[in-house]
Design an enzyme around this catalytic site. Sequence first.
Site, PDB file in Angstrom:
ATOM      1  N   ASP A   1      57.770   0.801 -60.782  1.00  0.00           N
ATOM      2  CA  ASP A   1      57.722   0.496 -62.219  1.00  0.00           C
ATOM      3  C   ASP A   1      56.295   0.482 -62.759  1.00  0.00           C
ATOM      4  O   ASP A   1      56.083   0.252 -63.952  1.00  0.00           O
ATOM      5  CB  ASP A   1      58.444  -0.832 -62.534  1.00  0.00           C
ATOM      6  CG  ASP A   1      57.943  -2.005 -61.719  1.00  0.00           C
ATOM      7  OD1 ASP A   1      57.664  -1.819 -60.523  1.00  0.00           O
ATOM      8  OD2 ASP A   1      57.838  -3.118 -62.278  1.00  0.00           O
TER       9      ASP A   1
ATOM     10  N   HIS B   1      50.977 -10.165 -54.196  1.00  0.00           N
ATOM     11  CA  HIS B   1      52.247  -9.480 -54.453  1.00  0.00           C
ATOM     12  C   HIS B   1      52.765  -8.930 -53.121  1.00  0.00           C
ATOM     13  O   HIS B   1      52.109  -9.085 -52.087  1.00  0.00           O
ATOM     14  CB  HIS B   1      51.991  -8.379 -55.483  1.00  0.00           C
ATOM     15  CG  HIS B   1      53.214  -7.942 -56.220  1.00  0.00           C
ATOM     16  ND1 HIS B   1      54.164  -8.812 -56.695  1.00  0.00           N
ATOM     17  CD2 HIS B   1      53.663  -6.695 -56.563  1.00  0.00           C
ATOM     18  CE1 HIS B   1      55.118  -8.136 -57.292  1.00  0.00           C
ATOM     19  NE2 HIS B   1      54.836  -6.843 -57.214  1.00  0.00           N
TER      20      HIS B   1
HETATM   21 ZN   LIG Z   1      56.528  -4.610 -61.621  1.00  0.00          ZN
HETATM   22 ZN   LIG Z   2      55.463  -5.106 -58.336  1.00  0.00          ZN
END
Ligand SMILES: [Zn+2]
Ligand SMILES: [Zn+2]
Length: 308
Positions: A66, A142
Amino acid sequence: MSFQLTILGTGSATPVLTRNPTAHHLQIEHEGYLIDCGEGTQNQLLRYKLRTTKLNYIFITHLHGDHFFGLIGLLSTLNMHRRIEDLWIFAPKGLAEIITLQMKYSDTRLNFKIHFTETQTEKSYLLFENEYVSVTTIPLIHRVPCCGFLFKEKTKKRKIIKETKPNDLSFEEIRMLKNGEDIFNIDGSVKYKNEVYTTPSLKSCSFAFCSDTLFTESVIDIIKNADLLYHEATFLDELLPRATQTNHSTTKQAAMIAKKAKVGKLIIGHYSSRYKELETHLAEAREVFMNTYLAIEGETHKIRDTKV
Ligand SMILES: [Zn+2]
Ligand SMILES: [Zn+2]
């Protein structure tokens, strides 16, 4: 000088009809800077009339789809538009390999050169600078290597006042005045006092982009006093456990970062597809940091738009 942000994508990983995945466009002086390039970003650039001929720099925060699945399409289109100017792309390890492979098997031969720079996502450092801006990385937490970016305008020069400008100024003396220096006669006396002939330089503005991340206060020192902060707020506060589990942030966490870093204004985005309306996002964030705004596609936020 123009320094403004246009939001192109506000969604997260799961597609929804009403939102595009992450992409933001920065206009600094006459050039465009793209931050992340989710699927369909080139359509958004068209929709909001942002000229790709002026797009010279692309910054990718991390390699979740994304945030970069729109890149190969955009690059192919730039090529079809006969671009010949160099393009600079900054991204974590792997992107150059992915793009090269896509080019190879689609038999796409670019007419322009791409300069890939691999970002180090574990430390904060000066990644890029030119005449107008410096870009520093913001390490984020992340599932894959990820960093945000701090865009900071270079210090401005003073401006010479037209009405009082002496006719006999040399180029060197103009440069000195713009740099804040006085001009002296040979005997050491002051010929032109700077403050009489120039106006003070404008404050340098900054914009911090914090992409997908677990709540981390380690970003605060890096983004301190930024004029504008974008921080993801994938979930409402009630889904804090889900945010923690997926390495994302909530509305209140994003606002807490803004408050602690004493930024001027906060924009939140990267909304989970489960949310149809976003009023609660805004209300929750404003409980912690009043000057919060929702990321809305097509909206432009002026970080600076003053002629110097
Ligand atoms: Zn994202
Ligand atoms: Zn991500």
